[in-house]
Structure formats: structure tokens, C-alpha cells
Write a protein that holds these residues in place. Structure first.
Motif, PDB file in Angstrom:
ATOM      1  N   ALA A  25       0.820  -1.212   0.000  1.00  0.00           N
ATOM      2  CA  ALA A  25       0.000   0.000   0.000  1.00  0.00           C
ATOM      3  C   ALA A  25       0.855   1.263   0.000  1.00  0.00           C
ATOM      4  N   ALA A  26       2.046   1.189   0.563  1.00  0.00           N
ATOM      5  CA  ALA A  26       2.924   2.353   0.630  1.00  0.00           C
ATOM      6  C   ALA A  26       3.647   2.636  -0.688  1.00  0.00           C
ATOM      7  N   LEU A  27       3.649   1.673  -1.615  1.00  0.00           N
ATOM      8  CA  LEU A  27       4.329   1.875  -2.895  1.00  0.00           C
ATOM      9  C   LEU A  27       3.591   2.905  -3.737  1.00  0.00           C
ATOM     10  N   LYS A  28       4.341   3.743  -4.423  1.00  0.00           N
ATOM     11  CA  LYS A  28       3.759   4.736  -5.326  1.00  0.00           C
ATOM     12  C   LYS A  28       3.685   4.135  -6.724  1.00  0.00           C
ATOM     13  N   SER A  29       2.844   4.734  -7.561  1.00  0.00           N
ATOM     14  CA  SER A  29       2.734   4.239  -8.933  1.00  0.00           C
ATOM     15  C   SER A  29       3.993   4.622  -9.712  1.00  0.00           C
ATOM     16  N   LEU A  30       4.249   3.902 -10.773  1.00  0.00           N
ATOM     17  CA  LEU A  30       5.417   4.187 -11.606  1.00  0.00           C
ATOM     18  C   LEU A  30       5.217   5.499 -12.343  1.00  0.00           C
ATOM     19  N   PRO A  31       6.282   6.236 -12.608  1.00  0.00           N
ATOM     20  CA  PRO A  31       6.137   7.497 -13.352  1.00  0.00           C
ATOM     21  C   PRO A  31       5.669   7.217 -14.782  1.00  0.00           C
ATOM     22  N   PRO A  32       4.982   8.193 -15.398  1.00  0.00           N
ATOM     23  CA  PRO A  32       4.456   7.968 -16.755  1.00  0.00           C
ATOM     24  C   PRO A  32       5.558   7.783 -17.801  1.00  0.00           C
ATOM     25  N   PRO A  34       9.424   6.468 -18.579  1.00  0.00           N
ATOM     26  CA  PRO A  34      10.437   5.604 -17.960  1.00  0.00           C
ATOM     27  C   PRO A  34      11.720   6.373 -17.656  1.00  0.00           C
ATOM     28  N   TYR A  35      12.454   5.888 -16.682  1.00  0.00           N
ATOM     29  CA  TYR A  35      13.738   6.483 -16.309  1.00  0.00           C
ATOM     30  C   TYR A  35      14.725   6.247 -17.438  1.00  0.00           C
ATOM     31  N   LEU A  36      15.384   7.299 -17.875  1.00  0.00           N
ATOM     32  CA  LEU A  36      16.314   7.213 -18.987  1.00  0.00           C
ATOM     33  C   LEU A  36      17.703   6.838 -18.476  1.00  0.00           C
ATOM     34  N   VAL A  37      18.189   5.699 -18.885  1.00  0.00           N
ATOM     35  CA  VAL A  37      19.532   5.252 -18.534  1.00  0.00           C
ATOM     36  C   VAL A  37      20.436   5.594 -19.712  1.00  0.00           C
ATOM     37  N   ALA A  38      21.443   6.423 -19.459  1.00  0.00           N
ATOM     38  CA  ALA A  38      22.320   6.857 -20.544  1.00  0.00           C
ATOM     39  C   ALA A  38      23.768   6.853 -20.090  1.00  0.00           C
TER      40      ALA A  38
END
Length: 187
Positions: A25-32, A34-38
Motif C-alpha cells: 500500500a505504501a508503494l507509489k505508482s510508476l512514473p508515466p 520511464p527512467y532514462l539510462v544513458a
């Protein structure tokens, strides 16, 4: 597995199923987005406005860079973004974006990036928006003793003092090196 969820965990002393429900329940939703790995690297620009990365060459606009200027490469799995290390007047650093080349020895070039380069027919093209290094003196004029040593013609006019090595022995307080005949040679 349901039996395990009803047990008390030995580390935190809570019922495993209840703790899992509270953590979930404490987890937040994923961001719209994605995280950019560069990967990030610095590379110099060539005279032909190409930057080498991963065995391939990528173009940058000739009007925005100069030869040997360092640019930052931000490489993702599918894209190469070339950034200037200093922002322009608008605060922008992005110079070019290319799809990442597959394999090695590939040239990824946008033809408009070569606008402003010499054509090779004796015509020079210059760009006014790129600051050129300032020269305070003509190329043949020397700046000082060190520069004069680097310039062969000027180096012939520099006087060099000559003194015997015994002067250095006196300055350091050491005795001069002398060779004594060994006892074997005299017999």
C-alpha cells in the motif's frame, strides 16, 4: 505459500502477510515516462564535424562547434545525443540527436550539419557565431624566452652562458670527481 504469510517473521517480528500488505500500500505508482539510462562521455569534434563514439562517427552542426572542441555524448540503447559543454545564448546545450548505429565503422551524418564547412575548392567558409581564438600578436612574433626556444629561428639568437663544471661543484660543496689510478694498473 499461504502458510508462510501467516507466520511471524524472525527479523521484524510481524506477520509476513500483514507486513507485505502494508508495504504494498505504501508503494507509489510508476512514473508515466520511464527512467532514462544513458552513458555519458566526452569526445573531441573532428575537423569534419564528426564525433567518434563506439567505433562509429556521428555528425554535429559545423556552425555550432569548432575542431577539437569537447562535446558530451549521452548514449542510450537506441539513441545518441550530442551536447555542448557550455550552453548557448538561449541556454540550450543539445547539438544533435541520432539513432544509435548498429555495428562498427558506420557514419551517421545529417547533411545539413556540414553547412559552413569549406567545400575543398579553395573557398573558405567561416562562421561568425563561433568565437575564434584571439591572437594578440602575429604568428611569427615570439612571446617570450620559452616561445623563442620553440621557434628555431629565434632560438639561434638566444645567448647561453657557458661555465666549467667546477662552478657547480663549488656551489654544491662537493669535491670534483677525480679518477685515481687503481693499484693494479700501477704494478
Amino acid at each position: 505459500m499461504p502458510q508462510r504469510r501467516a507466520q511471524i517473521h524472525k527479523t521484524h517480528r510481524e506477520v509476513i502477510g500483514e507486513r507485505a500488505a502494508r508495504d504494498h500500500a505504501a508503494l507509489k505508482s510508476l512514473p508515466p515516462t520511464p527512467y532514462l539510462v544513458a552513458e555519458r562521455h566526452l569526445r573531441p569534434v573532428g575537423k569534419d564535424c564528426l564525433v567518434a563514439f563506439g567505433g562509429n562517427l556521428y555528425s554535429v552542426p559545423a556552425r555550432k562547434v569548432r575542431p577539437r572542441q569537447l562535446v558530451e555524448i549521452r548514449a542510450t540503447k537506441s539513441q545518441i545525443m550530442l551536447h555542448s559543454t557550455a550552453a548557448d545564448a538561449n541556454g540550450e546545450t543539445l547539438l544533435a540527436t541520432h539513432p544509435r548505429a548498429i555495428g562498427r565503422g558506420v557514419r551517421v551524418i545529417e547533411e545539413t550539419h556540414w553547412d559552413g564547412l569549406p567545400t575543398g575548392k579553395g573557398r573558405r567558409t567561416t562562421t561568425a557565431d563561433i568565437p575564434q581564438p584571439r591572437r594578440d600578436r602575429p604568428l611569427g612574433e615570439v612571446a617570450g624566452p620559452l616561445q623563442a626556444l620553440l621557434n628555431r629561428a629565434a632560438a639561434t639568437r638566444i645567448e647561453v652562458g657557458r661555465r666549467p663544471l667546477s662552478v657547480y661543484d663549488e656551489l654544491t660543496g662537493t669535491r670534483p670527481f677525480t679518477t685515481r689510478p687503481s693499484t693494479r694498473e700501477t704494478s
